[in-house]
Write an enzyme that holds these catalytic residues in place. Structure first.
Site, mmCIF file in Angstrom:
data_model
loop_
_atom_site.group_PDB
_atom_site.id
_atom_site.type_symbol
_atom_site.label_atom_id
_atom_site.label_comp_id
_atom_site.label_asym_id
_atom_site.label_seq_id
_atom_site.Cartn_x
_atom_site.Cartn_y
_atom_site.Cartn_z
ATOM 1 C CG ASP A 2 35.844 -6.563 4.882
ATOM 2 O OD1 ASP A 2 35.997 -6.706 3.657
ATOM 3 O OD2 ASP A 2 35.397 -5.523 5.393
ATOM 4 C CG ASP A 50 37.532 -7.274 9.172
ATOM 5 O OD1 ASP A 50 36.447 -7.873 9.303
ATOM 6 O OD2 ASP A 50 37.596 -6.039 9.052
ATOM 7 N N GLY A 58 27.994 -3.832 7.553
ATOM 8 C CA GLY A 58 27.884 -4.185 6.131
ATOM 9 C C GLY A 58 27.145 -5.504 5.955
ATOM 10 N NE ARG A 84 36.215 1.660 3.779
ATOM 11 C CZ ARG A 84 35.019 2.025 4.171
ATOM 12 N NH1 ARG A 84 34.854 2.559 5.348
ATOM 13 N NH2 ARG A 84 33.964 1.849 3.411
ATOM 14 C CB THR A 100 32.096 -8.841 8.047
ATOM 15 O OG1 THR A 100 32.946 -8.090 7.168
ATOM 16 C CG2 THR A 100 32.977 -9.607 9.006
ATOM 17 C CG ASP A 137 35.487 -4.778 14.064
ATOM 18 O OD1 ASP A 137 34.711 -4.278 13.221
ATOM 19 O OD2 ASP A 137 36.706 -4.534 14.093
ATOM 20 N NE ARG A 194 28.436 1.091 7.467
ATOM 21 C CZ ARG A 194 29.108 -0.067 7.440
ATOM 22 N NH1 ARG A 194 29.533 -0.604 8.552
ATOM 23 N NH2 ARG A 194 29.341 -0.680 6.302
HETATM 24 P P1 ATP Z 1 31.503 -4.221 8.827
HETATM 25 O O1 ATP Z 1 32.770 -4.896 9.275
HETATM 26 O O2 ATP Z 1 30.809 -4.955 7.767
HETATM 27 O O3 ATP Z 1 31.713 -2.756 8.535
HETATM 28 P P2 ATP Z 1 30.647 -3.555 11.483
HETATM 29 O O4 ATP Z 1 29.725 -4.223 12.423
HETATM 30 O O5 ATP Z 1 32.084 -3.445 11.905
HETATM 31 O O6 ATP Z 1 30.492 -4.285 10.084
HETATM 32 P P3 ATP Z 1 30.262 -0.704 11.906
HETATM 33 O O7 ATP Z 1 29.732 0.339 10.998
HETATM 34 O O8 ATP Z 1 31.643 -0.531 12.438
HETATM 35 O O9 ATP Z 1 30.089 -2.098 11.139
HETATM 36 O O10 ATP Z 1 29.283 -0.838 13.172
HETATM 37 C C1 ATP Z 1 27.892 -1.036 13.001
HETATM 38 C C2 ATP Z 1 27.140 -0.232 14.033
HETATM 39 O O11 ATP Z 1 27.513 -0.684 15.343
HETATM 40 C C3 ATP Z 1 27.431 1.262 14.046
HETATM 41 O O12 ATP Z 1 26.691 1.980 13.099
HETATM 42 C C4 ATP Z 1 27.037 1.642 15.455
HETATM 43 O O13 ATP Z 1 25.646 1.849 15.545
HETATM 44 C C5 ATP Z 1 27.414 0.394 16.268
HETATM 45 N N1 ATP Z 1 28.722 0.605 16.920
HETATM 46 C C6 ATP Z 1 29.937 0.593 16.350
HETATM 47 N N2 ATP Z 1 30.911 0.872 17.237
HETATM 48 C C7 ATP Z 1 30.272 1.091 18.420
HETATM 49 C C8 ATP Z 1 30.707 1.449 19.734
HETATM 50 N N3 ATP Z 1 31.999 1.626 20.026
HETATM 51 N N4 ATP Z 1 29.769 1.587 20.688
HETATM 52 C C9 ATP Z 1 28.465 1.419 20.424
HETATM 53 N N5 ATP Z 1 27.989 1.085 19.198
HETATM 54 C C10 ATP Z 1 28.867 0.925 18.212
#
Ligand code: ATP
Length: 329
Positions: A135, A137, A18, A179, A133, A110, A79
């Site tokens: 959030d 979190d 995000g 969320r 982020t 994360d 993503r």
């Molecule tokens: P936010 O907290 O704002 O949602 P985020 O980084 O947690 O941010 P995610 O959608 O969970 O957002 O992850 C972003 C991208 O990271 C995913 O679309 C994917 O490409 C990659 N990713 C997430 N988890 C994994 C994993 N376990 N292994 C490899 N790549 C991953």
């Protein structure tokens, strides 16, 4: 913390997951500190999508003009399902190697850090994470980039809602983002003088909120504001309003703040945090440190292993919710 000995000359930076206000300030810091340290810096577009599809461009000092005050991310974010698979990561690693990129700075949440950790484990590409982020979190950092701006944006809206709530003697339920996380809700609730705060962990019940509102009315209160994190399904505030109506007969107006909390010019606090973290990420790579995230402990910057960051849950600050309850008398 992992270490590597290869001397780096080219680094890549990307934003993932995000978007959050302040990501641009972090990119700017990575680019300008990197270039000051005689590195070439490349921007990878749309997070892991750009890595897999090879959308990688050099970034110069002047590309960073007028970005510090802009919300969103100039590198775009996305993503990627392809990157979740080993074959996708292998493709991304091959693209990075072909471009001569020695190391990366990942600005995201994360999930993005899980991807970064996998790049190091599977392909020995050194990555340092910067938590971006709204959030807040992310375990290992008191604050994440974008959180302060999102809280202030929501607070501004709540102050406005309070004016109308007070004028009409109304009960309002304001839904903020979060969320799986109650950080925006708990901070906005305390700062906005809310009667009750609903977080995704379900610490507060409708019955408790009704009791609080009734106690307030008995003391002469004529309007109240409840804050709820959206939880798994945006629109939770409507369910709460329904439940309050059924259980108490009280009518509640609903306001869902939504995506406006993601945008806007970052606050000074977020710009400063992002600038410090972006600079520290490049410094860590230059020292041969990787597979870590730059975090904060109070005012101090710290480094935390990515594996620990992604495997540990950061708990909502219950004390803020209790204090908000106590102060909203
Ligand atoms: P936010 O907290 O704002 O949602 P985020 O980084 O947690 O941010 P995610 O959608 O969970 O957002 O992850 C972003 C991208 O990271 C995913 O679309 C994917 O490409 C990659 N990713 C997430 N988890 C994994 C994993 N376990 N292994 C490899 N790549 C991953």
């Amino acid at each position: 913390m992992a270490t590597f000995s290869k001397k780096i000359s080219k680094i890549g930076v990307y934003t993932s997951g995000g978007d959050a206000p302040g990501m641009n300030a972090a990119i700017r810091a990575v680019v300008r500190v990197g270039i000051a340290q005689k590195l070439e810096v490349f921007g990878i577009h749309s997070g892991y999508i750009g890595m897999v599809d090879n959308i990688i461009q050099p970034l110069q000092l002047r590309d960073m003009a007028n970005v510090i005050q802009r919300g969103g991310t100039i590198l775009k974010t996305a993503r990627s399902t392809e990157f979740m698979k080993p074959e996708g990561r292998a493709k991304a690693a091959a693209n990075l190697k072909a471009a001569g990129i020695d190391a990366l700075v990942c600005i995201g949440g994360d999930g993005s850090f899980r991807g970064a950790h996998a790049l190091w484990e599977e392909h020995q590409i050194p990555v340092v994470g910067v938590p971006g982020t709204i959030d807040n979190d992310i375990y290992g950092s008191d604050k994440t980039i974008g959180f302060d701006t999102a809280v202030n944006t929501a607070l501004e809206a709540i102050d406005r809602i309070r004016d109308t709530a007070a004028s009409h003697d109304r009960l309002f339920i304001v839904e903020v983002m979060g969320r799986n996380s109650g950080f925006i809700a708990s901070h906005v609730g305390l700062a906005g003088g809310a009667e009750e705060i609903f977080t995704p962990d379900g610490l507060t019940t409708v019955e408790k909120a009704i009791d609080h509102i009734k106690e307030g009315i008995a003391r002469g209160k004529t309007s109240s504001i409840l804050i709820t994190a959206e939880g798994q399904k945006p629109g939770r505030a409507y369910d709460l309003a329904d439940s309050i109506r059924k259980k108490s007969g009280m009518d509640a107006k609903v306001s869902i703040l939504g995506h406006q909390q993601r945008g806007g010019s970052p606050t000074a606090a977020d710009r400063i945090l992002a600038s410090r973290m972006g600079a520290a990420a490049v410094d860590s790579l230059l020292k041969g440190q990787c597979d870590i995230m730059i975090g904060t402990e109070g005012e101090r910057l710290v480094t935390v292993p990515l594996d620990l960051v992604t495997k540990t849950e950061k708990k909502t600050q219950i004390d803020l919710i209790s204090l908000a309850n106590l102060l909203a008398t």
